[in-house]
Design an enzyme around this catalytic site. Structure first.
Site, mmCIF file in Angstrom:
data_model
loop_
_atom_site.group_PDB
_atom_site.id
_atom_site.type_symbol
_atom_site.label_atom_id
_atom_site.label_comp_id
_atom_site.label_asym_id
_atom_site.label_seq_id
_atom_site.Cartn_x
_atom_site.Cartn_y
_atom_site.Cartn_z
ATOM 1 N N HIS A 161 38.732 31.404 21.992
ATOM 2 C CA HIS A 161 38.848 32.853 21.825
ATOM 3 C C HIS A 161 38.657 33.567 23.162
ATOM 4 O O HIS A 161 39.471 34.417 23.557
ATOM 5 C CB HIS A 161 37.791 33.329 20.818
ATOM 6 C CG HIS A 161 37.820 34.786 20.531
ATOM 7 N ND1 HIS A 161 38.407 35.314 19.409
ATOM 8 C CD2 HIS A 161 37.315 35.842 21.223
ATOM 9 C CE1 HIS A 161 38.282 36.636 19.418
ATOM 10 N NE2 HIS A 161 37.611 36.977 20.505
ATOM 11 N N GLU A 162 37.591 33.218 23.860
ATOM 12 C CA GLU A 162 37.317 33.885 25.140
ATOM 13 C C GLU A 162 38.353 33.516 26.200
ATOM 14 O O GLU A 162 38.661 34.323 27.076
ATOM 15 C CB GLU A 162 35.896 33.566 25.612
ATOM 16 C CG GLU A 162 34.796 34.025 24.664
ATOM 17 C CD GLU A 162 34.898 35.501 24.261
ATOM 18 O OE1 GLU A 162 35.419 36.303 25.064
ATOM 19 O OE2 GLU A 162 34.473 35.832 23.144
ATOM 20 N N HIS B 259 41.099 36.053 26.089
ATOM 21 C CA HIS B 259 40.791 37.258 26.861
ATOM 22 C C HIS B 259 40.969 37.002 28.353
ATOM 23 O O HIS B 259 41.546 37.809 29.079
ATOM 24 C CB HIS B 259 39.348 37.684 26.594
ATOM 25 C CG HIS B 259 39.122 38.317 25.269
ATOM 26 N ND1 HIS B 259 39.787 39.446 24.861
ATOM 27 C CD2 HIS B 259 38.276 37.995 24.250
ATOM 28 C CE1 HIS B 259 39.367 39.802 23.649
ATOM 29 N NE2 HIS B 259 38.453 38.926 23.253
ATOM 30 N N GLU C 35 42.576 41.447 22.033
ATOM 31 C CA GLU C 35 42.236 40.630 20.870
ATOM 32 C C GLU C 35 43.436 39.850 20.362
ATOM 33 O O GLU C 35 43.290 38.749 19.825
ATOM 34 C CB GLU C 35 41.655 41.499 19.758
ATOM 35 C CG GLU C 35 40.259 41.999 20.036
ATOM 36 C CD GLU C 35 39.258 40.881 20.249
ATOM 37 O OE1 GLU C 35 39.375 39.840 19.568
ATOM 38 O OE2 GLU C 35 38.363 41.036 21.088
#
Length: 499
Positions: A264-265, A268, A294
């Site tokens: 997920h990170e 970003h 996101e």
């Protein structure tokens, strides 16, 4: 040689960006490295740096330069670097000049102290420790709103800081469509019977998890030259400058959710990494909105990281690393387990379907807080009541309830809707990528992700903040933000669970 007005504007913007990046680094250090006793001093430092950045940006000279540059903006191609810098700077300047620098510094100071208090409040599961900080931050947010002409809805102004040009009514419409489609889907899945994921809970060595996470990241595009990975209670990503991408995750000894948090990170981080580097030290040099940010974190976590082809590649590595826990678990059983749909207390652990209800819950509570319909003191009870209504779950304590997220403690009211908006946009962008790249399954099964990463870089990341979020989505996908592809993706993926 005398600098041109545009060159002088660039110089000023570079100084402002440098100060903002210094604040970013101070925040990263607070959340990753700083000992707890440094909270007060760090809050003062952040307040000072933020106030200086605000003063430097809102100086009358910036306004004079923007007026002087109207002719250049109008005569330049709208997509040009010059026109984009002037246009984006003007919008930011017109917002920033309404807000006193003292309020900016005071808010940053309160946010730093709030985050420090949140750490201890969550550890002790005691909302009362955070309550006075939330009350102060809420009052500061209201003072911020009062700096602007009264909007149709107060929440617009907070939402705009994270999702520029988006209106509260638009978010409500998208969320209403999601609730309409997803609530019955969740019921269908529950009626079809549960999926066994018991083997995902046990003893999983954090050091082994880190090694596996780095192997995934490296395949995605991580390199030690420009990236780093650290631990923190609540995972996040930040970038203190070009070529400096900092990811954090949380390696918990009782499960392997850290692999998904890390992916997920990465989403970003790769967005920031892929912005056109000629935009450095200008307002264009970042992702255009938290929603689009996101969309990328959810792309790499879910569309890639929870896909069957991904686990055909990586599951043998995980199974070998945790043979005692997973040695008898087949690939299909593991794949179904990591895609299990079930109500849960914790947002960051939620599945792809119920996750959106976590966001809708927070969106509704935020509006109540900012509009004065909900007092901070009543927030835990309101939270618990909605968790029971939406998920059928009783919240056992504050740590697994209202204290689970750090966002409000840091003053980030208006942020939460961007998570679900990102889910929606992720599938629109994904489908366009598949049209251009063809089926990616075989490449993922070989651990090859460069084609997807480079397509996203050249079509989305490189744009930075040149366009509005809506314009960016239309540029990349050819359509406006639309929830239907996302709902269709979920139904198609989860069809075996409801068959």
């Amino acid at each position: 040689m005398t600098a041109s007005p545009f060159e002088r504007l660039q110089e000023r913007l570079a100084e402002v960006d440098d100060l903002a990046k210094a604040a970013t680094l101070l925040l990263w250090d607070q959340r990753v490295m700083m000992p707890p006793a440094g909270a007060l001093a760090r809050a003062e430092a952040l307040a000072t740096v933020s106030r200086l950045a605000q003063d430097r940006f809102t100086d009358d000279e910036v306004g004079r330069l923007l007026e002087e540059l109207r002719g250049l903006e109008e005569s330049s191609d709208e997509d040009s670097f010059e026109a984009s810098v002037i246009r984006v700077t003007r919008r930011q300047y017109e917002k920033a000049t309404r807000v006193p620098s003292e309020l900016v510094g005071e808010t940053r100071r309160a946010a730093a102290l709030g985050l420090s208090a949140w750490n201890q409040a969550k550890e002790q599961s005691d909302f009362s420790q955070l309550r006075p900080h939330l009350e102060e931050l809420l009052e500061l947010r209201r003072r911020y709103v009062e700096c602007f002409a009264p909007p149709d809805q107060t929440y617009h102004l907070l939402l705009d800081d994270y999702e520029p040009h988006m209106k509260t009514a638009e978010v409500r419409q998208i969320f209403a469509e999601l609730k309409h489609e997803l609530v019955p889907l969740i019921a269908e899945i529950r009626e079809a019977g549960d999926v066994d994921d018991s083997f995902l809970h046990g003893a999983f060595d954090p050091a082994v998890q880190r090694a596996l996470a780095l192997e995934i990241l490296t395949a995605f595009g991580y390199s030690a030259e420009e990236w780093r990975l650290d631990e923190t209670p609540h995972p996040f990503m930040t970038s203190p400058g070009t070529g400096d991408i900092r990811l954090t995750t949380n390696f918990r000894a009782h499960d392997i959710t850290s692999l998904f948090a890390t992916m997920h990170e990465f989403g970003h981080g790769v967005y920031e990494w892929g912005v056109d580097r000629s935009f450095a030290r200008t307002p264009l040099a970042s992702g255009v909105s938290l929603g689009l940010h996101e969309s990328q974190s959810r792309t790499w976590e879910n569309l890639v990281g929870r896909s069957r082809p991904f686990w055909r590649w990586f599951y043998p590595r995980v199974q070998k690393a945790f043979a005692a826990q997973l040695g008898d678990v087949g690939e299909e059983a593991f794949y179904r387990a990591v895609n299990r749909v079930h109500p849960s207390l914790i947002r960051i652990d939620a599945d792809e379907v119920t996750y959106n209800l976590h966001i809708i819950l927070r969106f509704e509570l935020e509006q109540g807080l900012i509009e004065g319909r909900l007092a901070v003191a009543d927030l835990p009870d309101a939270w618990n009541a909605r968790m029971n209504e939406y998920f059928g779950l009783d919240v056992p304590d504050d740590a697994r309830g209202v204290l689970q997220d750090m966002h409000w403690a840091g003053g980030s009211l208006g942020y939460f809707p961007t998570y679900a908006l990102g889910n929606v946009m992720s599938v629109q962008i994904w489908r366009r990528a598949l049209e251009d790249l063809g089926d990616l399954d075989e490449r993922f099964e070989r651990g090859e992700f460069a084609d997807l990463r480079e397509w996203l870089r050249s079509h989305l990341y490189v744009l930075g903040a040149k366009l509005t979020p809506q314009e960016t989505v239309e540029r990349v996908t050819g359509s406006r933000i639309d929830a239907k592809p996302y709902v269709g993706y979920l139904r198609e993926k989860l069809a075996p669970q409801v068959a």
